[in-house]
Design a protein around this motif. Structure first.
Motif, PDB file in Angstrom:
ATOM      1  N   PRO A  45      31.834  43.703  32.157  1.00 53.87           N
ATOM      2  CA  PRO A  45      31.843  42.358  32.237  1.00 53.87           C
ATOM      3  C   PRO A  45      30.876  42.415  34.214  1.00 53.87           C
ATOM      4  O   PRO A  45      31.722  42.446  35.495  1.00 53.87           O
ATOM      5  N   THR A  46      30.782  41.548  34.816  1.00 55.35           N
ATOM      6  CA  THR A  46      29.963  41.272  35.922  1.00 55.35           C
ATOM      7  C   THR A  46      30.074  40.378  36.254  1.00 55.35           C
ATOM      8  O   THR A  46      30.222  39.181  36.800  1.00 55.35           O
ATOM      9  N   ILE A  47      31.513  40.721  36.507  1.00 58.32           N
ATOM     10  CA  ILE A  47      32.636  40.043  37.480  1.00 58.32           C
ATOM     11  C   ILE A  47      33.211  41.046  39.162  1.00 58.32           C
ATOM     12  O   ILE A  47      33.348  42.490  38.794  1.00 58.32           O
ATOM     13  N   SER A  48      33.522  39.896  39.997  1.00 58.98           N
ATOM     14  CA  SER A  48      34.005  41.059  40.938  1.00 58.98           C
ATOM     15  C   SER A  48      34.341  42.290  40.996  1.00 58.98           C
ATOM     16  O   SER A  48      33.832  42.947  41.642  1.00 58.98           O
ATOM     17  N   SER A  72      44.535  41.013  42.094  1.00 62.99           N
ATOM     18  CA  SER A  72      45.275  39.883  42.648  1.00 62.99           C
ATOM     19  C   SER A  72      46.954  39.926  42.754  1.00 62.99           C
ATOM     20  O   SER A  72      47.453  39.419  43.269  1.00 62.99           O
ATOM     21  N   SER A  73      47.338  41.223  42.095  1.00 59.36           N
ATOM     22  CA  SER A  73      48.889  40.889  41.337  1.00 59.36           C
ATOM     23  C   SER A  73      49.485  42.549  41.754  1.00 59.36           C
ATOM     24  O   SER A  73      50.499  42.585  41.619  1.00 59.36           O
ATOM     25  N   ASP A 109      43.453  44.767  48.732  1.00 56.81           N
ATOM     26  CA  ASP A 109      44.860  44.559  48.160  1.00 56.81           C
ATOM     27  C   ASP A 109      45.023  45.011  47.328  1.00 56.81           C
ATOM     28  O   ASP A 109      46.098  45.803  46.983  1.00 56.81           O
ATOM     29  N   GLY A 110      44.006  45.244  46.342  1.00 55.39           N
ATOM     30  CA  GLY A 110      43.950  46.135  45.277  1.00 55.39           C
ATOM     31  C   GLY A 110      43.296  46.660  44.711  1.00 55.39           C
ATOM     32  O   GLY A 110      43.848  47.232  43.659  1.00 55.39           O
ATOM     33  N   ILE A 111      41.984  46.330  45.454  1.00 57.01           N
ATOM     34  CA  ILE A 111      41.208  47.626  44.759  1.00 57.01           C
ATOM     35  C   ILE A 111      41.021  48.759  45.712  1.00 57.01           C
ATOM     36  O   ILE A 111      40.898  50.138  44.749  1.00 57.01           O
TER      37      ILE A 111
END
Length: 272
Positions: A45-48, A72-73, A109-111
């Motif tokens: 999906p087209t989400i960051s 984020s977590s 932080d998470g990618i």
């Protein structure tokens, strides 16, 4: 032709291909210098997190597994079978200077993997771009830098995508990009750098103030690069996708792409 010494990726979050309607003198100058596609396609999906994850890890979201919530977590596993471009470059060049400047902190932080020695900075767009420019001046030996600017997406959510308000935010992203270009030019590094400019997604397709769908307004992005061996105005063969960025990065730095990646090098991008 000079060999490529470094790759700089500058991402404009949420800008889609709406840049064609904005006043972007820095981007326009780069378009005249390299190869750009204003009908490239992003991931679904087209989400960051899903889209930046595809760019950074060379695979679609169903493989890298990243979402905004997960990024984020928790941190991205160092031993994932789908390494980021940073991990691939680190393994090929153990002493390389690597840096990630992200206005949206979950990218850092998470990618991007936590334990591979990437210099990471998260702050608001203007300060971030100035910090990235300063880092370039201080570290001319830089091998790979990724910069993510967030204002276009924030404006899209607040005011709607491809609106006058969002176009003004895109123009701010262009101004901030100019700080980075200025540092590259002032240090003489632009001549042997591959510079990639890209958006992660657009918006306003299914919802005027959101994104995530497969509507062309959400899924169509701009993608382009400038640097040694890149012909001006080259027509890319086939559909350019955000995932393919990873293949371009490693090719530019003389590294073989991991077998697990889905990223494909666009035909005709590099002069042989």
């Amino acid at each position: 032709m000079k060999p490529i010494a470094r790759v700089i990726i500058i991402g404009w979050d949420g800008a889609g291909n709406f840049v064609t309607s904005a006043n972007t003198p820095n981007l326009d100058r780069l378009v005249q210098m390299g190869t750009f596609d204003f009908h490239a396609q992003t991931a679904m999906p087209t989400i960051s997190a899903q889209c930046w994850g595809a760019l950074l890890h060379g695979v679609a979201p169903d493989k890298h597994g990243l979402t905004n919530e997960s990024a984020s977590s928790r941190t991205y596993p160092d031993d994932s079978p789908y390494p980021s471009i940073f991990r691939v470059v680190r393994e090929a060049y153990p002493d390389a200077v690597l840096a990630a400047f992200s206005a949206w902190s979950p990218i850092n932080d998470g990618i991007i993997e936590p334990s591979i020695g990437v210099h990471k900075v998260s702050m608001k767009d203007r300060d971030l771009s100035l910090a990235a420019a300063a880092y370039i001046r201080e570290h001319p030996e830089l091998k790979l830098m990724y910069v993510q600017l967030d204002l276009p997406d924030s404006a899209g959510h607040r005011h709607g995508y491809n609106t006058p308000e969002q176009l003004r935010a895109i123009e701010e992203a262009d101004e901030h990009t100019g700080f980075i270009l200025g540092a590259l030019e002032q240090t003489g590094l632009l001549d042997d750098s591959l510079l990639i400019l890209v958006s992660d997604h657009g918006g306003g397709g299914a919802d005027p103030r959101d994104h995530g769908s497969d509507h062309p307004m959400d899924k169509t992005i701009f993608w382009g690069c400038v640097g040694p061996g890149i012909e001006r105005g080259t027509s890319l063969q086939g559909t350019m996708t955000i995932t393919d960025t990873a293949a371009v990065v490693v090719r530019a730095l003389g590294i073989e792409a991991p077998a697990s990646w889905e990223a494909k090098l666009p035909e005709g991008l590099f002069a042989e």
